[in-house]
Design an enzyme around this catalytic site. Sequence first.
Site, PDB file in Angstrom:
ATOM      1  CB  CYS A  10      -0.977  -0.012   1.161  1.00 39.07           C
ATOM      2  SG  CYS A  10      -0.233   0.391   2.726  1.00 39.07           S
ATOM      3  CB  CYS A  13       2.560   0.802   4.004  1.00 42.23           C
ATOM      4  SG  CYS A  13       0.941   0.081   3.919  1.00 42.23           S
ATOM      5  CG  ASP A 396      17.253  23.638 -32.381  1.00 39.96           C
ATOM      6  OD1 ASP A 396      17.558  24.790 -32.711  1.00 39.96           O
ATOM      7  OD2 ASP A 396      18.023  22.672 -32.431  1.00 39.96           O
ATOM      8  CG  ASP A 585      19.914  19.045 -32.197  1.00 43.75           C
ATOM      9  OD1 ASP A 585      19.991  19.945 -31.347  1.00 43.75           O
ATOM     10  OD2 ASP A 585      20.557  19.067 -33.259  1.00 43.75           O
ATOM     11  CG  ASP A 589      19.035  22.675 -28.509  1.00 41.92           C
ATOM     12  OD1 ASP A 589      19.291  23.781 -28.983  1.00 41.92           O
ATOM     13  OD2 ASP A 589      18.602  21.711 -29.155  1.00 41.92           O
TER      14      ASP A 589
END
Length: 693
Positions: A10, A13, A396, A585, A589
């Site tokens: 869970c 928990c 770009d 790419d 960048d």
Amino acid sequence: MRCELVGLDCPVCAQEIEDALVREPGLEVARVNFSTATLIVPEDKIRDALAIIGRVEPGVRVRCPDHGSEHRDEAQEPKVNPEHVRVVLALAAFIAGWIPRILDALPTHLGSVFFLISFAIAGYPVIITAARNLVARRPFDENVLMTVATGGAVALGEYPEAAAVMVFFSIGEALQATAVRRSRAAVTSLMELRPDTARISDESGERTIPIEEVEPGNVIVVHPGERVPLDGIVVSGETTLDTSALTGESAPRPTAVDDSIHAGSVNGGGVIRVQVTRPHYDSAVARILDMVTEAAEHRAPVERFLTRFARWYTPAVVLGAIALAIIPPLAIPGETFSTWVYRSLILLVISCPCALVVSIPLGYFAGIGLASRNGILVKGADVLDTMTSIKTVIMDKTGTLTDGRLQVSEVDVFNGFSADNVLSLAARAERRSNHPVADAILRRAPALHPGEEGSVEEIPGRGMRLNSSDGRISVGNRRLMTSEGISTESSGSTEVFVGVDGVLAGRISFTENPRKKASDTLAALRKLGIERLVLLTGDSRSPAEKLARALQIGEIHSELLPEDKVRHLESLREEADGPVMFIGDGINDAPVLMAADVGVALGGLGSDAAIEASDLVIMEDRLESIPTALEIAQMTRRRVIQNTVGALSLKALFLTLGALGMTGIWAAVFADVGVTLLAVINSASLLRAEIRH
Ligand code: ADP
Ligand code: MG
């Protein structure tokens, strides 16, 4: 170090374990991840961590690598799950309890005995956990709720009810644990991408050794059908590689000498010999796996909200139930306590937020898993969430919208330099760069001058500068030339200038092609709700405009330095009044990728810097994966909403029916267990969902 938590069923928990751990001095950095069932702790504090976990969640076992004495021994996984046996026995006793009631021949007491047996078998783990929680002063968890409610039913003489609640609850828990385990397995199967051993080849022949012992430079042999264990370069042989597990690309990739290949791909053809280029922990697949597991640690805001919510919600429900049991019988003449106690028990039972608490984190986890199956690395559930509200996408140009493979089309010469001369000067300066411009020049240049190289400098968004014994060579755009005191004239296409000691030597022009799928991809993005597409480029105006026209992009900004791109992105974000996505790419960048709310790097198997800076990494260099990623984000969101709305409305319905006395406890439990299961299945099945476009 990373350990496995066995039996962590869970999310609350998981949160409780983490809360307890971080309170301990020295363990502030500990993290518990429900989706992957992992624990991350400092290695020297593992002993303390184990003690705390034993106290907080005694049902959870910890398995750590290389910690022989420390980890608690796990028995071999038995064929039949004892948990399932228990549930079946409880169900059998429950059914047996009904026989005397249906056949009037037998005494009803006998049935009640069976119901109590069934109640005991199904309920004892719940009751024990509840008792332990009470001792630990955590009175408000679902086990306590169940125990109080069923204890109440027993006290009221409602034995079938009490048994039904526990039986359905156990069935639900067992099925839910299975579903959670399955989807964990589906995602972690990604982690078996990399073999543990490699077949190394040296003077003494071939032998198999653990990948940890292979060093860069060693040559390994990969036979047909085997997985490549390490990143490297093919030195002999020819084959096709199946990279689908890494990139989602299903077409086999032809591979020959000098091609670089990645660990995790499968050799589909002949024997190849590979020179290893990176140590095992640094291979692309190792980095991907690290990132997928870390991804689950970045939880979506909804998830964080939910774990906090569950904490005050349960006490509120308990108070509500007490009020419901006491107030109406006192306030309304003729009403009895037993009716209202019974109704308040219904409230207790169906109030459990299990469906949401379990299914929502699982939904995000499945979304991340589905993305990685499609060659998309999502760095967190929060990224999936943010993606659903993106309306502005910024791109770009070179390498993103174009195929990144420029061709030298023309070399114009000035001041007495020859074309070959210009190209080879340029090639010398570009040798260390991985910019598409450099790539095109190096492919075209005649054999390079031998001799010493001198000191090179890459100036992002401008070009290269080389100080050699032949003088100062600069290769780049107009901006760079201006700073060298060289005046230039543009040809109107993508171009760079070559200067030597402040004198213009030549102009190299390139042709570049839009990616084949660029225009389809942009159409798909628009269909997915992207309203604004913007092109940002460091290249000059006229080639940028040409491309924008071809792809029907309305907005372009050209001749930008990396920092200008950041500035534009920020003003676009302000205008959008919401998150923006940047696709690049990864070359020059990184600053914009970092500044964007969702930074997307294409071709992630190549560039380390891009992987670091971005939120979404497209493994293979495929622009089409971006609409896929958006679609996955939207699908995940849809499932989370379906689960929330479904679970809450069903609860509201049963709460109303219960308060009006129109339903019994067992029907309420049945509905609750049912909706939890449906929600979990709905989340987990996302992992196998089809992408539409
Ligand atoms: P974009 O990817 O948007 O085209 P970049 O920031 O990568 O922009 O580069 C902008 C411009 O700077 C390029 O168009 C080129 O003219 C110049 N440039 C960048 N890097 C180099 C390089 N290594 N060699 C030559 N020119 C370069
Ligand atoms: Mg670029």
